[in-house]
Design a protein around this motif. Structure first.
Motif, PDB file in Angstrom:
ATOM      1  N   ARG A 176      -7.144 108.177  72.338  1.00 42.38           N
ATOM      2  CA  ARG A 176      -6.354 109.080  71.497  1.00 42.38           C
ATOM      3  C   ARG A 176      -4.847 108.887  71.692  1.00 42.38           C
ATOM      4  O   ARG A 176      -4.054 109.695  71.210  1.00 42.38           O
ATOM      5  N   GLU A 194      -5.312 109.952  62.637  1.00 40.33           N
ATOM      6  CA  GLU A 194      -6.365 109.519  63.544  1.00 40.33           C
ATOM      7  C   GLU A 194      -5.939 108.228  64.225  1.00 40.33           C
ATOM      8  O   GLU A 194      -5.068 107.511  63.722  1.00 40.33           O
ATOM      9  N   THR A 215      -1.779 116.155  63.731  1.00 37.26           N
ATOM     10  CA  THR A 215      -3.135 116.243  64.282  1.00 37.26           C
ATOM     11  C   THR A 215      -3.083 116.572  65.766  1.00 37.26           C
ATOM     12  O   THR A 215      -2.522 115.807  66.559  1.00 37.26           O
ATOM     13  N   LEU A 275      -3.857 114.087  69.216  1.00 34.17           N
ATOM     14  CA  LEU A 275      -3.548 112.681  68.925  1.00 34.17           C
ATOM     15  C   LEU A 275      -2.150 112.387  69.451  1.00 34.17           C
ATOM     16  O   LEU A 275      -1.148 112.854  68.900  1.00 34.17           O
TER      17      LEU A 275
END
Length: 258
Positions: free
Chosen positions: A66, A83, A100, A103
């Motif tokens: 991540r 992502e 996000t 992340l």
């Protein structure tokens, strides 16, 4: 046990935001890359670099997969992501933005500016790699624009510049000054004469701060740490070049929404 040594910026110590400007201390690499080398483009072993990046990710509270670090090309390109990507799918750019949670956005450097951004209200963060070329062509502004596409308001964005080469260590030739003059920059503001005729000392910190101001962000902090002058904590491309060493490591900086 290897524990990365990490620096933080007061302006980015915000609720719901984690960040770190990692030093070279606390990794597994050896020799000229000792020890927390995050550079996949170095001649260090891929296994050591992967482990170092994993250590940095864990320090930020995210899984290694991540932590998103782009293929940096000294450009003014910035992208918004939601992502992580596969190692072979890294975008070629120098700025990232995301809304996000979980992340982490990372950049690497070894004298170039590494800038972390956050907009608390909209919950958007960003990261940029800004060498002189990227700064001159607009990577700071491009990263802020990428954050805006995710809902950030530039007036609410705060940014911090991590360790980079300081003015006292950054001597350049006349062609370097000419490139800034050709772009319409006030060269007297960022360049001062050096002891060597025809050469100048360049203030990258001040120039990045100016580009952040032009981007209209709400706050900017400079850690004011010189990578060239502090060998114990920082890698430096220029120091390695002056010593004619075979290679050099890369520092990591990253930010994440919790």
């Amino acid at each position: 046990m290897n524990v990365p040594h990490v620096l933080t910026a007061e302006s980015l110590r915000l609720p719901g935001v984690g960040h770190g400007f990692f030093t070279r201390i606390g990794g597994v690499s050896r020799g000229v890359h000792a020890s927390l080398n995050g550079g996949v483009g170095s001649r260090d072993s891929h296994e050591a670099v992967a482990e170092n990046r994993s250590l940095a990710a864990v320090a930020l509270g995210v899984a290694p997969e991540r932590l998103a670090v782009p293929y940096q090309i000294h450009s003014a390109d910035a992208v918004a992501i939601s992502e992580p990507w596969t190692p072979s799918g890294r975008p070629r750019c120098d700025g990232l933005a995301t809304a996000t949670a979980g992340l982490a956005l990372g950049v690497t450097g070894a004298d170039c500016g590494m800038i972390l951004f956050a907009e608390r209200r909209a919950r958007v963060v960003g990261a940029a790699h800004a060498g002189w070329k990227g700064a001159l062509t607009g990577v700071v502004e491009a990263t802020v624009a990428a954050m805006e596409r995710l809902g950030a308001r530039r007036g609410d964005v705060v940014a911090a510049l991590g360790p980079c080469i300081g003015r006292a260590s950054y001597e350049v030739g006349p062609e370097f000054v000419a490139a800034f003059a050709a772009a319409g920059e006030d060269t007297a503001r960022y360049f001062t004469p050096s002891r060597n005729a025809g050469h100048s000392m360049f203030d990258l910190n001040a120039y990045i701060a100016e580009r952040a101001a032009r981007a209209g962000i709400g706050g900017f902090e400079d850690l004011a740490l010189d990578t060239y002058a502090d060998e114990r904590r920082f890698f430096s491309y220029r120091r390695t070049t002056h010593r004619q060493e075979p290679d050099y490591g890369r520092l990591m900086s990253a930010i994440v929404l919790n």
